[in-house]
Enzyme design. Structure first.
Site, PDB file in Angstrom:
ATOM      1  N   SER A 273       0.778  -1.249  -0.061  1.00 34.53           N
ATOM      2  CA  SER A 273      -0.014  -0.008  -0.041  1.00 34.53           C
ATOM      3  C   SER A 273       0.823   1.218   0.120  1.00 34.53           C
ATOM      4  O   SER A 273       1.987   1.476   0.380  1.00 34.53           O
ATOM      5  CB  SER A 273      -1.055   0.017   1.262  1.00 34.53           C
ATOM      6  OG  SER A 273      -0.229   0.135   2.411  1.00 34.53           O
ATOM      7  N   CYS A 274       0.245   2.444  -0.510  1.00 32.45           N
ATOM      8  CA  CYS A 274       0.932   3.662  -0.492  1.00 32.45           C
ATOM      9  C   CYS A 274       0.692   4.270   0.877  1.00 32.45           C
ATOM     10  O   CYS A 274       0.598   5.542   1.098  1.00 32.45           O
ATOM     11  CB  CYS A 274       0.257   4.451  -1.347  1.00 32.45           C
ATOM     12  SG  CYS A 274       0.419   3.508  -3.156  1.00 32.45           S
ATOM     13  N   MET A 275       0.869   3.665   1.997  1.00 30.24           N
ATOM     14  CA  MET A 275       0.995   4.242   3.295  1.00 30.24           C
ATOM     15  C   MET A 275       2.193   3.809   4.080  1.00 30.24           C
ATOM     16  O   MET A 275       2.312   2.638   4.046  1.00 30.24           O
ATOM     17  CB  MET A 275      -0.470   3.861   4.129  1.00 30.24           C
ATOM     18  CG  MET A 275      -1.715   4.200   3.504  1.00 30.24           C
ATOM     19  SD  MET A 275      -3.263   3.657   4.360  1.00 30.24           S
ATOM     20  CE  MET A 275      -2.901   4.782   5.690  1.00 30.24           C
TER      21      MET A 275
END
Length: 405
Positions: free
Chosen positions: A328-330
């Site tokens: 994920s882009c977190m």
């Protein structure tokens, strides 16, 4: 054959072994029992129907879970209906059919009174969920500590007694069961002995004639050195025998994670390796959201499957620190710190163990959709759920303009 990562695997042989251990422990300890499988833990249709074939009831805590149970072949008489968000139509259907229903809210008392009045010739049998101070009985072991849990009717402040009296005033309703599920951190045998002792105390104090005592769930499963089913149920039976007999009172248990943990794994692949500053990051196609959706785990059980065909694999070195991260882009999607381990490369696999309970149910539709799920049977994998694609994501949705047609 190389299967596309990420995917979950349920080992059917291990699941069968643990399920048989559960049934055997109950059979030898109490004899008169029913297993209500916890839908909230993992309601994968293959898994539910596998356990249904073994004789379980469906323990559900919402109208959606109740409807799923019906779609998977459970009759209303095979339902254990718990929780504070029941819907009235399913509440009534389960009671009318003679299923097990444990009341957990004041509005359910109103529904019960009205249903009984509408069917004056039928006798209804209900259970009540009890909220009691388990922390006082088992200091330091409960999930919520001194704050206590938020479910059921409180024994300590007199609410349980008032609810019991109100139900007893309904001519054709009998309180024949107690639901005593309580969450604990320790999952110790002592916790379940305390729960059983509370059932005995309530029977004595309120002169209850119970056809069942429902212990709920929360048992250990899959970890070496922790209690197993043969540890819990003989101890529980010894306590219950102070006030109950198997001939008159059924024991209900609601396992979930303890049945699935040891049998379940999540397989991920390393898709990229990068060095930023002094940090080595391993980017994988699995995510922390797949195996730790509540973001509370501090460690994971795992093993590695190294791709020795990878160029440079013969030159792997031991590294002091590698950060295993998700897709994920977190930034928070950092799964664990791999310390003093072999250097991992693109194409290697990280297989997480003990991940079947709650993780599948809480998997998000975030960036990637639901992954494939397989069962392992005699060393071979068989797919039991296809990964979601945009087709599944879009089902039952409308596009802009369509709602006006």
């Amino acid at each position: 054959m190389a299967y596309q990562t990420p995917y979950f695997v349920i080992d059917e042989n291990q699941l069968t072994k643990d399920f048989q251990m559960l049934k055997s422990s109950l059979e030898t300890s109490w004899g008169n029992y029913r297993i209500g499988y916890s839908f909230k833990t993992n309601s994968l249709p293959w898994l539910v129907t596998f356990l249904k074939a073994g004789g379980v009831m469906a323990e559900v805590v919402s109208d959606d879970e109740y409807s799923l149970a019906g779609a998977l072949g459970f009759s209303d008489s095979e339902i254990v209906y718990n929780g504070p968000v029941k819907k009235r139509p399913s509440f009534e259907r389960v009671l009318l059919a003679g299923g097990i229903l444990n009341m957990d809210g004041r509005r359910e008392l109103d529904w019960m009174e009205e249903l009984a009045a509408a069917h004056p010739t039928q006798t209804f049998r209900v259970g009540i969920r009890v909220n009691f101070d388990l922390e006082k009985m088992c200091p330091g072991q409960t999930t919520m500590g001194e704050a206590g849990g938020r479910f059921g009717f409180s024994y300590e402040n007199g609410t349980f007694a008032a609810v019991l009296e109100r139900v007893r005033r309904i001519p054709n309703v009998e309180v024949t069961g107690l639901h005593l599920h309580s969450s604990s951190k320790s999952r110790s045998v002592a916790v379940f002995e305390a729960i059983a002792s509370m059932a005995c105390k309530l029977k004595r104090e309120f002169s209850l004639n119970l056809s069942y005592v429902d212990l709920g769930g929360g048992y250990c499963g899959g970890l070496e050195g922790r209690p197993q089913y043969p540890d819990y149920f003989p101890a529980v039976a010894k306590v219950l025998q102070e006030e109950f007999t198997p001939e008159q009172t059924m024991l209900i248990v609601e396992p979930g994670i303890s049945l699935l943990s040891k049998a379940s794994t999540f397989v991920t692949g390393v898709v990229d390796v990068r060095d930023i500053g002094n940090e080595r990051y391993l980017i994988t196609d699995g995510s922390r959201f797949n195996i730790d959706p509540t973001m509370i785990k501090s460690s994971h059980l795992f093993h590695l499957e190294l791709n020795e065909a990878n160029p440079g694999a013969e030159q792997r070195k031991t590294m002091a620190h590698q950060c295993v991260s998700g897709y994920s882009c977190m930034e928070v999607d950092r799964i664990f710190e791999y310390r003093d381990g072999i250097e991992l490369m693109e194409g290697d696999r990280i297989v997480y163990e003990n991940v079947g309970g709650y993780t599948m149910s809480l998997n998000p539709l975030f960036i990637q959709y639901f992954p494939d799920v397989y069962i392992r049977r005699d060393g071979k994998l068989y797919k039991i759920r296809n990964r979601w694609t945009p087709k599944e994501y879009m089902q039952n949705s409308m596009l802009y303009g369509e709602e006006q047609k």
